[in-house]
Design a protein around this motif. Structure first.
Motif, PDB file in Angstrom:
ATOM      1  N   GLU A 100      56.588 -12.174  20.898  1.00 33.24           N
ATOM      2  CA  GLU A 100      55.905 -12.999  19.893  1.00 33.24           C
ATOM      3  C   GLU A 100      55.318 -14.257  20.519  1.00 33.24           C
ATOM      4  OE1 GLU A 100      58.451 -11.910  15.847  1.00 33.24           O
ATOM      5  OE2 GLU A 100      59.185 -13.448  17.223  1.00 33.24           O
ATOM      6  N   GLN A 153      52.122 -13.381  22.314  1.00 36.64           N
ATOM      7  CA  GLN A 153      51.046 -13.164  21.350  1.00 36.64           C
ATOM      8  C   GLN A 153      50.557 -14.492  20.773  1.00 36.64           C
ATOM      9  OE1 GLN A 153      52.667 -10.438  18.472  1.00 36.64           O
ATOM     10  NE2 GLN A 153      52.745  -8.727  19.904  1.00 36.64           N
ATOM     11  N   MET A 154      51.491 -15.377  20.465  1.00 39.49           N
ATOM     12  CA  MET A 154      51.121 -16.678  19.913  1.00 39.49           C
ATOM     13  C   MET A 154      50.311 -17.492  20.914  1.00 39.49           C
ATOM     14  SD  MET A 154      54.661 -17.728  17.961  1.00 39.49           S
ATOM     15  CE  MET A 154      54.083 -19.399  17.661  1.00 39.49           C
ATOM     16  N   SER A 155      50.629 -17.360  22.204  1.00 36.43           N
ATOM     17  CA  SER A 155      49.924 -18.141  23.219  1.00 36.43           C
ATOM     18  C   SER A 155      48.438 -17.811  23.238  1.00 36.43           C
ATOM     19  CB  SER A 155      50.541 -17.896  24.599  1.00 36.43           C
ATOM     20  OG  SER A 155      50.295 -16.563  25.044  1.00 36.43           O
ATOM     21  N   GLN A 156      48.097 -16.555  23.000  1.00 38.55           N
ATOM     22  CA  GLN A 156      46.688 -16.169  22.969  1.00 38.55           C
ATOM     23  C   GLN A 156      45.971 -16.810  21.783  1.00 38.55           C
ATOM     24  OE1 GLN A 156      45.319 -14.520  25.531  1.00 38.55           O
ATOM     25  NE2 GLN A 156      47.388 -14.671  26.392  1.00 38.55           N
ATOM     26  N   THR A 157      46.661 -16.854  20.649  1.00 36.39           N
ATOM     27  CA  THR A 157      46.080 -17.489  19.465  1.00 36.39           C
ATOM     28  C   THR A 157      45.891 -18.982  19.685  1.00 36.39           C
ATOM     29  OG1 THR A 157      47.153 -15.855  18.036  1.00 36.39           O
ATOM     30  CG2 THR A 157      46.386 -17.889  16.991  1.00 36.39           C
ATOM     31  N   VAL A 158      46.899 -19.620  20.285  1.00 32.47           N
ATOM     32  CA  VAL A 158      46.836 -21.061  20.534  1.00 32.47           C
ATOM     33  C   VAL A 158      45.689 -21.397  21.477  1.00 32.47           C
ATOM     34  CG1 VAL A 158      48.042 -23.016  21.568  1.00 32.47           C
ATOM     35  CG2 VAL A 158      49.281 -21.438  20.078  1.00 32.47           C
ATOM     36  N   GLU A 189      42.945 -19.970  21.731  1.00 32.76           N
ATOM     37  CA  GLU A 189      41.659 -19.800  21.056  1.00 32.76           C
ATOM     38  C   GLU A 189      41.424 -20.832  19.953  1.00 32.76           C
ATOM     39  OE1 GLU A 189      41.603 -15.808  19.667  1.00 32.76           O
ATOM     40  OE2 GLU A 189      41.730 -14.917  21.669  1.00 32.76           O
ATOM     41  N   VAL A 190      42.420 -21.019  19.087  1.00 30.68           N
ATOM     42  CA  VAL A 190      42.189 -21.869  17.906  1.00 30.68           C
ATOM     43  C   VAL A 190      43.244 -22.954  17.706  1.00 30.68           C
ATOM     44  CG1 VAL A 190      40.931 -20.062  16.694  1.00 30.68           C
ATOM     45  CG2 VAL A 190      43.409 -20.212  16.426  1.00 30.68           C
ATOM     46  N   HIS A 226      47.373 -24.315  17.110  1.00 27.19           N
ATOM     47  CA  HIS A 226      48.392 -23.941  16.123  1.00 27.19           C
ATOM     48  C   HIS A 226      49.228 -25.171  15.774  1.00 27.19           C
ATOM     49  CE1 HIS A 226      50.544 -21.339  13.649  1.00 27.19           C
ATOM     50  NE2 HIS A 226      51.275 -20.646  14.517  1.00 27.19           N
TER      51      HIS A 226
END
Length: 236
Positions: free
Chosen positions: A92, A95-100, A102-103, A105
């Motif tokens: 998890e 996965q969260m690191s990729q979101t962070v 980009e946008v 958190h």
């Protein structure tokens, strides 16, 4: 052959070089001051600041972050996020690191300190680039005390609401008979005090007898109790 520069030209070149050197020194001073100022902002921050690389490992951190988790600066640089975060698995977190990246958190989580105690954290993260590396900059604020205070306040509010629904408040002046001590209700009926209390409140009535009434109505029993408990009788 090229013509040799004149003395005046050489002197002008030297002056220009000296001027450029002075300007360069000014830039160096300003750059050092800027570096010091930015470092000061990070080190004096009341929040923990940590930079994470793409392996979810500590790339850099300020002392506040290390102190927050109870580690030394040397120890903190050897850790991965899953060494302290208790809310997410390794998968998890990746996965969260990729979101962070980009946008960004902003969320709440829980961190485990070196000694094992847990603290509540408000975390704000954003992706940054440094020397060709993609990194995550996170600002961590310890909100444990705030969460505890909020929980206690909510519990108190619930207790007050519960008490308000369970208690019937007696208002106004209660007409009480001077002789028999009955109370007149709002419909004009006279009731015993215990009956009135039972009807208009949530209190439970437990009947007993006071010493004066015991002496008046049950003199022999009263005398026996006094002798048993070694209480002096009034006529002694």
């Amino acid at each position: 052959m090229s013509e040799k520069p004149s003395y005046e030209e050489l002197e002008e070149r030297v002056l220009n070089l000296e001027k450029a050197e002075r300007e360069l020194k000014k830039v160096e001073v300003l750059l050092k001051d800027e570096i010091y100022w930015r470092r000061l902002l990070v080190e004096e921050s009341r929040d923990g600041i940590v930079v994470i690389d793409q392996n979810i490992k500590v790339f850099e951190a300020n002392k506040k972050f290390a102190d927050m988790l109870g580690y030394s600066m040397e120890e903190i640089h050897q850790l991965h996020v899953w060494d302290w975060d208790t809310e997410f698995t390794k998968e998890e977190l990746h996965q969260m690191s990729q979101t962070v990246l980009e946008v960004g958190h902003h969320f709440e989580t829980r961190h485990r300190r070196k000694g094992g105690t847990l603290i509540d954290i408000e975390l704000s993260s954003n992706g940054i680039a440094y020397r060709g590396k993609k990194l995550i900059l996170s600002v961590c604020r310890d909100i444990t005390a705030n969460k505890k205070a909020t929980k206690e306040r909510e519990e108190l509010i619930q207790e007050l609401k519960k008490a308000a629904t369970e208690i019937k408040i007696l208002r106004g002046i209660l007409p009480l008979c001077s002789f028999c001590k009955k109370i007149r209700d709002d419909k004009g009926y006279w009731q015993q005090v215990d009956t009135y209390i039972d009807k208009h409140t949530e209190a439970d009535i437990s009947h007993s007898i006071c010493p004066d009434c015991m002496k008046q109505h049950y003199p022999e029993e009263y005398k026996g109790i006094c002798l048993e408990q070694d209480i002096p009788l009034p006529n002694e």
